[in-house]
Design a protein around this motif. Structure first.
Motif, PDB file in Angstrom:
ATOM      1  N   ARG A  60     -36.873  28.072 -24.296  1.00  0.00           N
ATOM      2  CA  ARG A  60     -36.248  29.389 -24.285  1.00  0.00           C
ATOM      3  C   ARG A  60     -34.737  29.194 -24.174  1.00  0.00           C
ATOM      4  N   VAL A  61     -33.988  29.932 -24.973  1.00  0.00           N
ATOM      5  CA  VAL A  61     -32.540  29.786 -25.047  1.00  0.00           C
ATOM      6  C   VAL A  61     -31.895  31.134 -24.720  1.00  0.00           C
ATOM      7  N   PHE A  62     -30.898  31.103 -23.818  1.00  0.00           N
ATOM      8  CA  PHE A  62     -30.147  32.306 -23.453  1.00  0.00           C
ATOM      9  C   PHE A  62     -28.664  31.983 -23.567  1.00  0.00           C
ATOM     10  N   VAL A  63     -27.908  32.811 -24.266  1.00  0.00           N
ATOM     11  CA  VAL A  63     -26.473  32.582 -24.459  1.00  0.00           C
ATOM     12  C   VAL A  63     -25.731  33.895 -24.259  1.00  0.00           C
ATOM     13  N   ASP A  64     -24.645  33.838 -23.472  1.00  0.00           N
ATOM     14  CA  ASP A  64     -23.751  34.979 -23.301  1.00  0.00           C
ATOM     15  C   ASP A  64     -22.325  34.456 -23.404  1.00  0.00           C
TER      16      ASP A  64
ATOM     17  N   VAL B 212     -31.206  23.312 -18.355  1.00  0.00           N
ATOM     18  CA  VAL B 212     -29.768  23.083 -18.359  1.00  0.00           C
ATOM     19  C   VAL B 212     -29.115  24.452 -18.323  1.00  0.00           C
ATOM     20  N   VAL B 213     -28.239  24.670 -17.328  1.00  0.00           N
ATOM     21  CA  VAL B 213     -27.621  25.978 -17.128  1.00  0.00           C
ATOM     22  C   VAL B 213     -26.120  25.810 -16.999  1.00  0.00           C
ATOM     23  N   ARG B 214     -25.371  26.549 -17.784  1.00  0.00           N
ATOM     24  CA  ARG B 214     -23.917  26.627 -17.576  1.00  0.00           C
ATOM     25  C   ARG B 214     -23.553  28.058 -17.235  1.00  0.00           C
TER      26      ARG B 214
ATOM     27  N   PRO C  87     -28.286  38.701 -22.572  1.00  0.00           N
ATOM     28  CA  PRO C  87     -29.246  38.322 -21.530  1.00  0.00           C
ATOM     29  C   PRO C  87     -28.791  38.783 -20.150  1.00  0.00           C
ATOM     30  N   ASP C  88     -29.738  38.953 -19.254  1.00  0.00           N
ATOM     31  CA  ASP C  88     -29.439  39.341 -17.882  1.00  0.00           C
ATOM     32  C   ASP C  88     -28.565  38.282 -17.209  1.00  0.00           C
ATOM     33  N   ALA C  89     -27.530  38.722 -16.488  1.00  0.00           N
ATOM     34  CA  ALA C  89     -26.588  37.785 -15.863  1.00  0.00           C
ATOM     35  C   ALA C  89     -27.278  36.866 -14.863  1.00  0.00           C
TER      36      ALA C  89
ATOM     37  N   PHE D 128     -28.192  29.481 -10.813  1.00  0.00           N
ATOM     38  CA  PHE D 128     -29.191  28.439 -10.547  1.00  0.00           C
ATOM     39  C   PHE D 128     -29.037  27.907  -9.130  1.00  0.00           C
ATOM     40  N   THR D 129     -30.152  27.832  -8.433  1.00  0.00           N
ATOM     41  CA  THR D 129     -30.206  27.238  -7.106  1.00  0.00           C
ATOM     42  C   THR D 129     -31.297  26.179  -7.109  1.00  0.00           C
TER      43      THR D 129
END
Length: 378
Positions: A109-113, A131-133, A261-263, A268-269
């Protein structure tokens, strides 16, 4: 449109598939017919070039038929591996995981903002890689080892600054646009570009763009991309090997939305008990590990010192002193490598790798004869 600066994406794929890291590819799904206004290859290229990260999300399916072996994840029976696995037990750290990720079919699943908010989740059964930025902070998490890695980027870092590859590289390349960017950046006279039949991917109208090598000294038959007619976003990419009807590498969106996408998805924790390591943007490891545990010995594979030739028959050469430690000594090679006049050979439908007797590693999307020719010039 004038050809853009050449990219060495194809020989890079050849090296990284075998040595340990790969830039993923993708596949074209003509799941319905559509009728779009006619466009020339140059116009479709311009449409794709105008596409930039905006806001979108989707589910990606990636399939690989690279002939990679199934490697044991344990180091033999004395460490809990299956009985009889000692013969291939000395597998370089991370290699079994890489071979597993780039074999068979996987979902992400890919989310980009925008350019500084990216999240990629890769699922394999109950296992998950993330992987989260989020702005200047990047996290990578692997549930199989319960390990998280954190990178804090310097102030003023833009979307392509140091450390961004961590969010877009590796499993972040589990999105068609990443391979498409690399493929389209390398267009030159050695590539014939044509527009195929209009198609629909993930419910969206798309143009079909086909890249055909104009050289016989390559293992690549063609690369096919589906380009979103409305946004220019690459929705799928397919790489076919010479002599094969089905794609060797195939990635496509099975769902795609241009809604923001939702902020909260970019927060990430690490889970309780996870080992957390901090990494400098240049890749250096800091010693402040939150929980004691084995060091991640992965290290990044050495980059090629030279790329000889150009286009589809280019060959990357890694000098002996930059070859990852333990690669050439692994018992794995005794089982899967073939002998040649100049060293041992590993091959996939899209890449050939020569571990030369003089310690060098040569690789490219080319037949063995091409590697032996390059190796003979020292």
């Amino acid at each position: 449109m004038a050809p853009q600066q050449r990219s060495t994406w194809i020989p890079a794929v050849a090296v990284l598939v075998i040595v340990g890291v790969i830039a993923l590819g993708g596949g074209l799904s003509a799941n319905a017919q559509t009728d779009l206004p006619d466009r020339t290859p140059e116009e479709v290229l311009e449409l794709a070039a105008r596409h930039h990260d905006t806001s979108f999300s989707g589910t990606v399916e990636a399939s690989f038929a690279l002939g990679l072996p199934q490697l044991p994840t344990q180091q033999g029976p004395e460490q809990g591996g299956p009985e009889g696995s000692a013969a291939v037990g000395a597998v370089p750290d991370g290699l079994a995981e890489v071979f597993s990720l780039f074999s068979g079919t996987h979902e992400a699943r890919v989310f980009v903002d925008g350019s500084d908010r990216v999240r990629v989740q890769v699922f394999d059964g109950t296992d998950e890689r993330n992987v989260v930025r989020n702005g200047r902070e990047i996290w990578a998490y692997d549930s199989t080892e319960n390990r998280a890695t954190r990178v804090s980027l310097p102030e003023g870092t833009d979307g392509d600054g140091p450390g961004h590859g961590m969010a877009r590289g590796g499993i972040g390349d589990m999105a068609p646009e990443r391979l498409a960017e690399k493929a389209l950046a390398g267009l030159d006279p050695t590539t014939e570009v044509t527009v195929g039949e209009d198609t629909r991917v993930a419910g969206r109208d798309a143009y079909t763009l086909r890249l055909d090598p104009r050289t016989p000294d390559t293992l690549v038959e063609d690369v096919t991309l589906a380009v979103d007619a409305a946004t220019g976003a690459p929705l799928s990419v397919r790489v076919r090997a010479v002599g094969q009807e089905d794609p060797a590498i195939s990635v496509e969106y099975t769902s795609y939305s241009t809604e923001t996408p939702d902020a909260g998805l970019f927060e990430f924790t690490p889970p309780a008990g996870a080992e957390v390591e901090r990494v400098r943007p240049d890749g250096g490891m800091r010693p402040d590990v939150h929980r004691s545990g084995p060091q991640d010995a992965g290290g990044h594979p050495a980059g090629a010192d030279a790329v000889l030739g150009s286009g589809w028959d280019a060959v990357a050469v890694i000098p002996a002193e930059k070859v990852p430690e333990g690669l050439t000594d692994s018992p794995l090679l005794d089982q899967y490598a073939m002998d040649s006049a100049a060293g041992r050979v590993l091959s996939t439908p899209l890449a050939t790798v020569l571990l030369a007797d003089d310690g060098r590693v040569l690789a490219g999307p080319v037949p063995l004869e091409r590697l032996l020719e390059v190796a003979s010039f020292g």
